[in-house]
Design a protein around this motif. Structure first.
Motif, PDB file in Angstrom:
ATOM      1  N   PRO A 140       0.823  -1.220   0.000  1.00  0.00           N
ATOM      2  CA  PRO A 140       0.000   0.000   0.000  1.00  0.00           C
ATOM      3  C   PRO A 140       0.851   1.262   0.000  1.00  0.00           C
ATOM      4  O   PRO A 140       2.086   1.204   0.092  1.00  0.00           O
ATOM      5  N   SER A 141       0.190   2.394  -0.073  1.00  0.00           N
ATOM      6  CA  SER A 141       0.877   3.693  -0.018  1.00  0.00           C
ATOM      7  C   SER A 141       1.593   3.864   1.312  1.00  0.00           C
ATOM      8  O   SER A 141       1.201   3.281   2.328  1.00  0.00           O
ATOM      9  N   ILE A 142       2.652   4.693   1.307  1.00  0.00           N
ATOM     10  CA  ILE A 142       3.342   4.998   2.553  1.00  0.00           C
ATOM     11  C   ILE A 142       2.347   5.638   3.524  1.00  0.00           C
ATOM     12  O   ILE A 142       1.607   6.552   3.166  1.00  0.00           O
ATOM     13  N   GLY A 143       2.314   5.128   4.746  1.00  0.00           N
ATOM     14  CA  GLY A 143       1.383   5.634   5.751  1.00  0.00           C
ATOM     15  C   GLY A 143       0.107   4.837   5.876  1.00  0.00           C
ATOM     16  O   GLY A 143      -0.724   5.138   6.729  1.00  0.00           O
ATOM     17  N   ALA A 144      -0.059   3.800   5.016  1.00  0.00           N
ATOM     18  CA  ALA A 144      -1.284   2.991   5.048  1.00  0.00           C
ATOM     19  C   ALA A 144      -1.014   1.612   5.643  1.00  0.00           C
ATOM     20  O   ALA A 144       0.054   1.032   5.461  1.00  0.00           O
ATOM     21  N   ASP A 145      -2.017   1.111   6.344  1.00  0.00           N
ATOM     22  CA  ASP A 145      -1.971  -0.210   6.980  1.00  0.00           C
ATOM     23  C   ASP A 145      -3.156  -1.014   6.447  1.00  0.00           C
ATOM     24  O   ASP A 145      -4.303  -0.674   6.705  1.00  0.00           O
ATOM     25  N   THR A 146      -2.872  -2.048   5.666  1.00  0.00           N
ATOM     26  CA  THR A 146      -3.947  -2.873   5.122  1.00  0.00           C
ATOM     27  C   THR A 146      -3.925  -4.241   5.784  1.00  0.00           C
ATOM     28  O   THR A 146      -2.860  -4.782   6.075  1.00  0.00           O
ATOM     29  N   GLY A 147      -5.103  -4.803   6.028  1.00  0.00           N
ATOM     30  CA  GLY A 147      -5.106  -6.113   6.659  1.00  0.00           C
ATOM     31  C   GLY A 147      -6.470  -6.759   6.726  1.00  0.00           C
ATOM     32  O   GLY A 147      -7.491  -6.139   6.419  1.00  0.00           O
ATOM     33  N   ARG A 148      -6.447  -8.027   7.112  1.00  0.00           N
ATOM     34  CA  ARG A 148      -7.660  -8.815   7.306  1.00  0.00           C
ATOM     35  C   ARG A 148      -7.560  -9.504   8.659  1.00  0.00           C
ATOM     36  O   ARG A 148      -6.559 -10.144   8.971  1.00  0.00           O
ATOM     37  N   PHE A 149      -8.608  -9.359   9.472  1.00  0.00           N
ATOM     38  CA  PHE A 149      -8.626  -9.858  10.840  1.00  0.00           C
ATOM     39  C   PHE A 149      -9.772 -10.858  11.007  1.00  0.00           C
ATOM     40  O   PHE A 149     -10.879 -10.599  10.557  1.00  0.00           O
ATOM     41  N   THR A 150      -9.502 -11.968  11.657  1.00  0.00           N
ATOM     42  CA  THR A 150     -10.558 -12.920  11.971  1.00  0.00           C
ATOM     43  C   THR A 150     -10.594 -13.127  13.478  1.00  0.00           C
ATOM     44  O   THR A 150      -9.688 -13.736  14.058  1.00  0.00           O
ATOM     45  N   LEU A 151     -11.615 -12.566  14.122  1.00  0.00           N
ATOM     46  CA  LEU A 151     -11.746 -12.620  15.578  1.00  0.00           C
ATOM     47  C   LEU A 151     -12.687 -13.743  16.003  1.00  0.00           C
ATOM     48  O   LEU A 151     -13.796 -13.861  15.465  1.00  0.00           O
ATOM     49  N   PRO A 152     -12.274 -14.556  16.965  1.00  0.00           N
ATOM     50  CA  PRO A 152     -13.216 -15.513  17.560  1.00  0.00           C
ATOM     51  C   PRO A 152     -14.260 -14.757  18.377  1.00  0.00           C
ATOM     52  O   PRO A 152     -13.934 -13.800  19.086  1.00  0.00           O
ATOM     53  N   ILE A 153     -15.518 -15.158  18.270  1.00  0.00           N
ATOM     54  CA  ILE A 153     -16.584 -14.524  19.034  1.00  0.00           C
ATOM     55  C   ILE A 153     -17.420 -15.579  19.745  1.00  0.00           C
ATOM     56  O   ILE A 153     -17.390 -16.759  19.393  1.00  0.00           O
ATOM     57  N   SER A 154     -18.155 -15.134  20.748  1.00  0.00           N
ATOM     58  CA  SER A 154     -19.094 -15.990  21.464  1.00  0.00           C
ATOM     59  C   SER A 154     -20.477 -15.377  21.321  1.00  0.00           C
ATOM     60  O   SER A 154     -20.668 -14.189  21.609  1.00  0.00           O
TER      61      SER A 154
END
Length: 409
Positions: free
Chosen positions: A38-52
């Motif tokens: 990505p561009s400088i200064g950008a944070d790209t991502g994918r998160f998978t959180l366990p939930i109840s």
């Protein structure tokens, strides 16, 4: 060019750091594709959180069952005081566990309608503190085929992507993006007999709800909103409790007595939480050095047409964990010869092949979370094929460039 090679070294180290920290890289065993950075200064991502999820029928609470919430998007790496900011290019899914379809299988259920009635994303210490996506987007699916023993997944949003915000940053400190909970109404249907079973689910994170943290500092220009669009963002699914992504952090590097702007991108698969008696290691890490066109032009104006060398050191800063200030490249890593071209930004993968692993990092005994960020870096550079070595030093980013903020559970 020097900053490029140095950045490459930094990149290798950052790869380790990013892996250790948090943000993000594609889940592959190969070097980072420059097209994904990505561009400088950008944070790209994918998160998978366990939930109840607390499951209720006709207002009667029946059982708590596990599920996941999957969120993909783009956030800023740093913020200025009072700066307006967003989580952009958002998408994902809420997956409710197989218990629902197992119940449906008992009464010939074969279709389901589902509506996510609330999906809250928080940004601590910001204004507002929480945004409910369900108030602005259609988070529903209709007539989803139901198979006994298979989960029900609701895509987010129904069409396009979502933008979370605007938020306004605090005067200092850190902002933490968080999953603050979700609720859904699911109607299980039998098209053969006309039967409907209405189920309500109230879901909370089960192993910590932090997605990522962003530092706030006066060094960042806050006059314009921190909003990234058009970034490369196509990550594969990651196992529950992990994130995959790429962080491209701004650095200011001293090369031969001159300061240059560079970007160090790091990617990895990173755990979202750490057990009190456990540790974190980061795998499939890779990175890249990015030089904006202005930096390339300055180097060429100084007579630099190519650069190569070695990244000697890249340190991480580990709050509430050990080691506290590790050099993740104790043996260094080579920077391949790279040519410069005027008005053309450069992205160089580091390492050029394969990936690296960082850690383990062990949490403190009394801390609530372990935060890992990028530290200083150093490199030995050679320009234009010369044997003369020029030292490059890059102080840690200001404000901090945080890679991971992992709750200790």
């Amino acid at each position: 060019m020097i900053p490029l090679s140095f950045l490459r070294r930094l990149r290798g180290a950052l790869l380790l750091t990013a892996v250790t920290a948090a943000v993000l890289a594609p889940s592959t065993s190969s070097a980072l594709d420059p097209q994904l950075v990505p561009s400088i200064g950008a944070d790209t991502g994918r998160f998978t959180l366990p939930i109840s999820c607390q499951i209720s029928i006709s207002g009667i609470k029946l059982i708590k069952i596990g599920g996941t919430v999957d969120i993909q998007g783009v956030a800023p790496v740093q913020l200025g005081p009072g700066q307006v900011f967003y989580l952009s290019q958002g998408s994902g899914a809420l997956t409710l566990p197989a218990w629902l379809t197992t119940l449906g299988g008992l009464v010939t259920i074969n279709k389901a309608d589902a509506v996510v009635t609330s999906l809250k994303i928080g940004a601590t210490r910001s204004t507002p503190a929480t945004v409910d996506l369900a108030s602005s987007y259609d988070l529903s699916v209709q007539d989803v085929p139901v198979q006994a023993g298979k989960p029900v997944t609701v895509g987010l949003p129904k069409v396009g992507t979502f933008r979370v915000g605007p938020y306004t940053a605090p005067a200092d400190g850190r902002v933490q993006f968080r999953f603050e909970g979700a609720s859904a109404d699911v109607t299980l249907k039998s098209t053969s007999v006309g039967l409907k079973i209405k189920v309500h689910a109230e879901c909370l994170a089960s192993q910590g709800n932090a997605l990522l943290s962003v530092a706030v500092g006066s060094q960042v220009d806050s006059s314009k909103p921190a909003l990234f669009e058009g970034q490369p963002l196509s990550y594969p699914a990651v196992a529950a409790g992990n994130l995959v992504g790429i962080v491209n952090s701004p650095y200011k590097c001293d090369i031969g007595g001159q300061q240059y702007d560079v970007g160090i991108a790091v990617g990895a698969i990173i755990p979202l939480a750490v057990k009190k008696t456990g540790n974190i290691s980061f795998t499939q890490a890779s990175g890249a050095i990015t030089l904006p066109a202005a930096t390339v032009n300055r180097l060429m104006d100084a007579g630099v047409t190519s650069v190569q060398g070695k990244v000697d050191e890249l340190r991480l800063i580990v709050d509430n964990g050990t080691p506290a200030n590790p050099n993740v490249l104790p043996g260094g890593t080579a920077i391949p010869a790279t040519a410069l071209q005027r008005d053309t930004p450069i992205t160089v993968s580091l390492p050029t092949t394969g990936t690296v692993t960082a850690g383990p990092f062990t949490p403190g005994t009394s801390a609530a979370s372990m935060v890992i960020g990028l530290g200083s870096a150093a490199a030995s550079l050679q320009f234009n094929g010369s044997s003369q070595v020029i030292k490059a030093t890059c102080p840690k980013p200001e404000p901090d460039a945080l890679l991971v903020d992992a709750p200790i559970i």
